[in-house]
Enzyme design. Structure first.
Site, PDB file in Angstrom:
ATOM      1  N   GLY A 102      -0.153   7.922  -5.467  1.00  0.00           N
ATOM      2  CA  GLY A 102      -0.644   6.611  -5.035  1.00  0.00           C
ATOM      3  C   GLY A 102      -1.850   6.681  -4.135  1.00  0.00           C
ATOM      4  N   ILE A 112      -1.475   4.390   3.432  1.00  0.00           N
ATOM      5  CA  ILE A 112      -0.957   5.630   4.026  1.00  0.00           C
ATOM      6  C   ILE A 112      -1.451   6.840   3.245  1.00  0.00           C
ATOM      7  CG2 ILE A 112       1.127   6.957   4.541  1.00  0.00           C
ATOM      8  CD1 ILE A 112       2.606   4.315   4.956  1.00  0.00           C
ATOM      9  N   ASP A 167       2.018   6.904 -13.740  1.00  0.00           N
ATOM     10  CA  ASP A 167       2.662   5.642 -13.385  1.00  0.00           C
ATOM     11  C   ASP A 167       4.119   5.931 -13.017  1.00  0.00           C
ATOM     12  OD1 ASP A 167       4.208   3.103 -13.799  1.00  0.00           O
ATOM     13  OD2 ASP A 167       2.237   2.332 -14.347  1.00  0.00           O
ATOM     14  N   LYS A 182      13.756   0.153  -0.860  1.00  0.00           N
ATOM     15  CA  LYS A 182      13.506   1.392  -0.109  1.00  0.00           C
ATOM     16  C   LYS A 182      14.811   2.150   0.136  1.00  0.00           C
ATOM     17  CE  LYS A 182       9.966   2.518   0.934  1.00  0.00           C
ATOM     18  NZ  LYS A 182       8.894   3.200   0.157  1.00  0.00           N
ATOM     19  N   VAL A 201       3.145  -0.346   9.717  1.00  0.00           N
ATOM     20  CA  VAL A 201       2.035   0.610   9.802  1.00  0.00           C
ATOM     21  C   VAL A 201       0.715  -0.131  10.019  1.00  0.00           C
ATOM     22  CG1 VAL A 201       0.841   2.512   8.655  1.00  0.00           C
ATOM     23  CG2 VAL A 201       3.293   2.164   8.268  1.00  0.00           C
ATOM     24  N   SER A 250       1.595  -4.758   6.667  1.00  0.00           N
ATOM     25  CA  SER A 250       1.613  -4.915   8.123  1.00  0.00           C
ATOM     26  C   SER A 250       0.250  -5.371   8.635  1.00  0.00           C
ATOM     27  CB  SER A 250       1.996  -3.591   8.791  1.00  0.00           C
ATOM     28  OG  SER A 250       3.237  -3.120   8.329  1.00  0.00           O
TER      29      SER A 250
END
Length: 346
Positions: free
Chosen positions: A8, A13, A66, A164, A192, A204
């Site tokens: 990703g 991040i 993917d 998650k 974050v 965020s």
């Protein structure tokens, strides 16, 4: 130095993690769903200060893969010693169907782990979240630690924390049953913040953007943790190489959780006139409930109204030697980057 896969690469991040890996001398391969995103990722890395010659060298390469498809993953992990699995959907609104988040998160985690195991990777660092720790409980704990888990069937839990939690559980189950020596370490960040590198940034950061633009007339009565993205990336690198990190989870949080009102005051104090639009008045809960009928972004905060949570990063600080920046620096740096990149409405 090692060859490292980061999944990703266009994410907030992930881009900061790639920057720190390259700065440390590692060779990095990163995945994107479509190779047309490569110029976007390179632009983000350049914004982050990466030397153009390094970015164009063989130390940074791209692969298409993917989370919902096996194609491309064997090639992506080939020859890599470590993998940072960071790719995961994080929407700004609550999805109509929770499986839009759960399926790619859970299947993607197992898919990456399986490919890593088959390729002889030493360790995978999985980016999970505080969402897998502090949600779905009848009563909030005074301070959450890595020993805690969100209850995916608990009261008020929404699609993102559920995704998650199920994804991280699936990852640990895979390691226990099919890992064959593959090591796993998990990073669990709170909200974050920190310097945006372009229009691809964390949800965020949308909080700071909305405050700076006065998208809300006031502040909902919610609390959340704060951590700088540069410190989250640093924790990934430490979890990648520290011998004791295998088999461990690490909460990434700086200090105590903050209220929206505290975040607003950090912006006011740190930016002065540049934060003139930032509201400081707290909104009554009933008004948020009414607003959620018209604004789907508001709906996502309703279960958290009035809840006071906290968490500690004592484990990461003690075991990994991790030292996070202050909450104030993370929040103010977020706003400064949005100003610099001209990402705020006038």
């Amino acid at each position: 130095m090692s060859k490292v896969l980061v999944t990703g690469g266009s994410g907030f991040i992930a881009a900061h993690t790639i920057l720190q890996l390259l700065e440390a001398g590692h060779e990095v391969r990163t995945t994107v769903r479509n190779l047309k995103r490569e110029p976007d990722v390179r632009a983000m890395l350049k914004q982050g200060g990466l030397d153009v010659n390094v970015a164009d060298s063989k130390r940074l390469t791209f692969a298409a893969a993917d989370l919902l498809d096996d194609i491309g993953w064997p090639e992506a992990v080939a020859g890599c010693e470590f993998v940072h699995h960071i790719a995961s959907p994080f929407p700004s609104t609550v999805p109509t169907d929770e499986n839009e988040l759960i399926k790619p998160a859970r299947e993607g985690a197992v898919r990456v782990l399986r490919a890593a195991r088959n390729a002889g990777v030493k360790r995978v660092v999985l980016t999970s979240s505080f969402a897998a720790i502090g949600y779905g409980h009848t009563e909030a704990k005074a301070t959450y630690t890595e020993e805690d888990w969100s209850d995916p069937n608990g009261p008020g839990i929404q699609a993102y924390p559920k995704s998650k939690t199920l994804a991280e559980r699936a990852a640990w189950d895979f390691i226990a049953k099919e890992g064959n020596g593959l090591e796993l370490a998990v990073v669990n960040p709170v909200g974050v913040f920190g310097p945006a590198l372009g229009p691809d940034y964390s949800t965020s950061i949308l909080i700071v953007k909305m405050l700076m633009e006065r998208a809300l007339p006031g502040l909902p009565r919610i609390h959340f943790g704060v951590v700088d993205v540069r410190d989250v990336a640093d924790m990934h690198l430490r979890a990648m190489t520290h011998p004791a990190a295998a088999g461990q989870r690490f909460l990434a949080v700086s200090g105590n959780f903050a209220s929206m009102q505290q975040i607003a005051l950090m912006l006011k104090q740190g930016l002065g006139e540049r934060a003139a639009k930032v509201p400081t008045m707290q909104l009554p809960d009933w008004l948020l409930r009414v607003s959620s009928l018209m604004d789907p972004r508001v709906k996502g905060v309703l279960p958290e109204l009035g809840k006071h949570k906290n968490a500690t990063s004592a484990k990461a600080q003690g075991m990994l030697g991790w030292k996070p920046r202050s909450r104030e620096e993370a929040v103010v740096t977020t706003a400064l980057s949005l100003i610099e990149l001209n990402l705020l409405k006038k």
